[in-house]
Design an enzyme around this catalytic site. Structure first.
Site, PDB file in Angstrom:
ATOM      1  CD  GLN A 153       3.117   4.705   2.571  1.00  0.00           C
ATOM      2  OE1 GLN A 153       3.691   5.577   1.944  1.00  0.00           O
ATOM      3  NE2 GLN A 153       1.944   4.890   3.129  1.00  0.00           N
TER       4      GLN A 153
ATOM      5  CE  LYS B 164      -4.122   1.827   0.219  1.00  0.00           C
ATOM      6  NZ  LYS B 164      -3.727   2.731  -0.874  1.00  0.00           N
TER       7      LYS B 164
ATOM      8  N   GLY C 243      -3.143   7.844  -4.612  1.00  0.00           N
ATOM      9  CA  GLY C 243      -2.577   9.047  -5.212  1.00  0.00           C
ATOM     10  C   GLY C 243      -1.462   9.627  -4.366  1.00  0.00           C
ATOM     11  CG  ASP C 244       2.529  10.917  -3.020  1.00  0.00           C
ATOM     12  OD1 ASP C 244       3.081  12.023  -3.171  1.00  0.00           O
ATOM     13  OD2 ASP C 244       2.713  10.219  -2.011  1.00  0.00           O
TER      14      ASP C 244
ATOM     15  CB  SER D 242      -5.692   4.782   1.767  1.00  0.00           C
ATOM     16  OG  SER D 242      -5.500   5.932   0.983  1.00  0.00           O
TER      17      SER D 242
ATOM     18  CG  ASN E  87      -4.844  16.941  -0.280  1.00  0.00           C
ATOM     19  OD1 ASN E  87      -5.970  17.347  -0.465  1.00  0.00           O
ATOM     20  ND2 ASN E  87      -4.586  15.832   0.376  1.00  0.00           N
TER      21      ASN E  87
ATOM     22  CE  LYS F  24       3.665   7.912   6.059  1.00  0.00           C
ATOM     23  NZ  LYS F  24       3.491   8.752   4.857  1.00  0.00           N
TER      24      LYS F  24
ATOM     25  CE  LYS G  50       4.664   7.574  -1.911  1.00  0.00           C
ATOM     26  NZ  LYS G  50       3.625   7.849  -0.922  1.00  0.00           N
TER      27      LYS G  50
ATOM     28  CB  THR H 288      -2.474  13.613   4.779  1.00  0.00           C
ATOM     29  OG1 THR H 288      -2.662  12.465   3.964  1.00  0.00           O
ATOM     30  CG2 THR H 288      -1.026  13.664   5.242  1.00  0.00           C
TER      31      THR H 288
END
Length: 449
Positions: A114, A93, A168-169, A381, A243, A117, A129, A212
């Site tokens: 990640q 993820k 998304g990023d 997510s 964002n 996290k 990623k 976030t």
């Protein structure tokens, strides 16, 4: 079995030899290793199984060509990536970035971060990623559509609801997710939760866009509470205006604090009395719909604008680093301390250099690290995946409450493992060790794979 204790410098030298010319990845690993190696050296099972060495090696790296046609009929070629880092506790993820300067170094650093996290969220999520060296800015909708379709034509071979679920990023918003999801459906002939950050009309989740930023503020509030301080009434500065920054500012204001400054790559504005709801609404519209600049905001409201200036020079109580990696350097940290800042929260991924991070912590500044503070995005997510699996949608109030609960649990884990003998809390150490133990124990359970 290997029984020798780990040494930080030896470990990092070995990592650098295996991964040359990747400074961001080295920085991300060192930041974790500084905390985790002393802990590992008190737990022989992790040394014997060489867990940290295994954890710093991605499961696989996928690199592929993306060919597409622009509006002038020219064939364009880009490079696509997916770094599947660790799936010990769940399917891979992590986000996709579309930006012209994307490198494997950046993706490995982000994928490694990640891992911890996602572990901290308490949800069953592995880490990954990916993205492409494609910049959607200045491209027509049809060009973006053609690129996304070509990108997904290759990527779909490597992802799936139980394998890898991208999100998304930077450079990948609802438009890009929509085009990629449509292509996935066409190729696979199935409607699965294979991407998150989708539109509400076809399985997206409420507050995903805000998550976030909201999560960063919720974690900061818990950190302040743990030190008998309050968020309400504090003067805050927020770097960036993307964002994460916009919705950090929104939640800060909702909880009774004041946002006095924000920025973009062109400069910063300062409103000493604090932003109003009118200011914030205008800025959200300017950035999300008009793709405008902070300078235009400052001109519209006739407020102070400082070209090429960061927000760190403005006196504040709390700073939120929400722009990009390594944006806050040692001199910036010194300015924050000099100007009376009491807390820094990382809303972006690794926005503080190691020198700045060490300086702030030594100065007694409360420090909320990214892998804990900005986990709200991936948390929601994960909740989107749950809603898709159950074929339902939770209401906004329930989702925000679930996000608050997750950020509370992340704070509790970070506090538990970060508690020092002098009753201070090292949140970087706490977040790193809490994230590490869950993944490491899962890896031990599987044997040497």
């Amino acid at each position: 079995m290997f029984t020798k204790k780990l040494e930080l410098d030896d470990f990092m030298n070995g990592l650098a030899r295996r991964n040359p010319n990747e400074p961001e990845f080295h920085q991300a690993v060192r930041e974790v290793a500084e905390s985790v190696i002393p802990y590992i050296n008190h737990h022989q099972k992790y040394i014997d199984a060489r867990i940290l060495e295994r954890m710093t090696e991605p499961d696989r790296i996928i690199i592929f060509r993306v060919c597409w046609e622009d509006d002038d009929g020219h064939i364009r070629v880009n490079r696509g990536y997916r770094v599947q880092f660790n799936n010990a506790i769940g399917p891979y993820k992590g986000g996709l970035r579309f930006t012209s300067n994307l490198s494997l170094d950046t993706l490995k650093f982000l994928g490694f971060e990640q891992t911890f996290k996602n572990s901290l969220t308490t949800l069953p999520l592995g880490s990954a990623k990916g993205g492409a060296d494609f910049n959607p800015k200045g491209k027509s909708d049809r060009e973006v559509m053609r690129f996304c379709q070509s990108f997904m034509t290759e990527l779909h071979k490597h992802i799936g609801a139980h394998t890898d679920v991208p999100a998304g990023d930077i450079g990948v918003g609802a438009r890009e997710i929509s085009y990629m999801f449509g292509q996935y459906k066409r190729l696979q002939n199935e409607f699965r939760s294979v991407l998150t950050g989708k539109e509400l009309a076809y399985g997206g989740s409420l507050i995903r866009k805000e998550a976030t930023g909201y999560g960063t503020v919720f974690f900061t509030r818990e950190m302040l509470k743990a030190h008998q301080k309050e968020l309400e009434g504090k003067r805050c500065i927020v770097s960036g205006s993307g964002n994460v920054a916009l919705y950090t500012a929104q939640k800060v204001m909702q909880l009774g604090a004041t946002v006095i400054a924000m920025s973009d790559s062109g400069g910063s504005f300062l409103i000493p009395s604090g932003m109003t709801q009118e200011h914030l609404n205008h800025l959200i519209d300017l950035k999300e719909k008009q793709r405008g600049r902070i300078s235009e905001f400052a001109e519209h409201f006739d407020c102070d604008y400082y070209p090429d200036k960061k927000v760190w020079d403005f006196p504040c109580d709390i700073a939120f680093a929400c722009a990009t990696q390594n944006e806050l350097e040692l001199n910036d940290a010194k300015e924050l301390v000099k100007n009376g800042c009491i807390a820094l929260a990382e809303g972006a991924n690794m926005p503080t250099t190691m020198e700045a991070s060490h300086y702030l912590r030594e100065a007694g500044i409360l420090f909320a690290p990214a892998k804990a503070a900005n986990a709200g995005g991936v948390a929601v997510s994960g909740l989107e995946m749950s809603q898709n699996s159950m074929r339902l949608s939770w209401p906004l109030e329930e989702l925000e409450k679930r996000l608050e609960d997750i950020m509370f649990k992340i704070h509790q884990q970070s506090k538990r493992y970060g508690q020092q003998s002098d009753n201070t809390i090292d949140y970087i150490r706490g977040a790193n060790i809490a994230g590490f133990t869950k993944v490491a124990d899962a890896m031990l359970s599987y044997g040497f794979v």
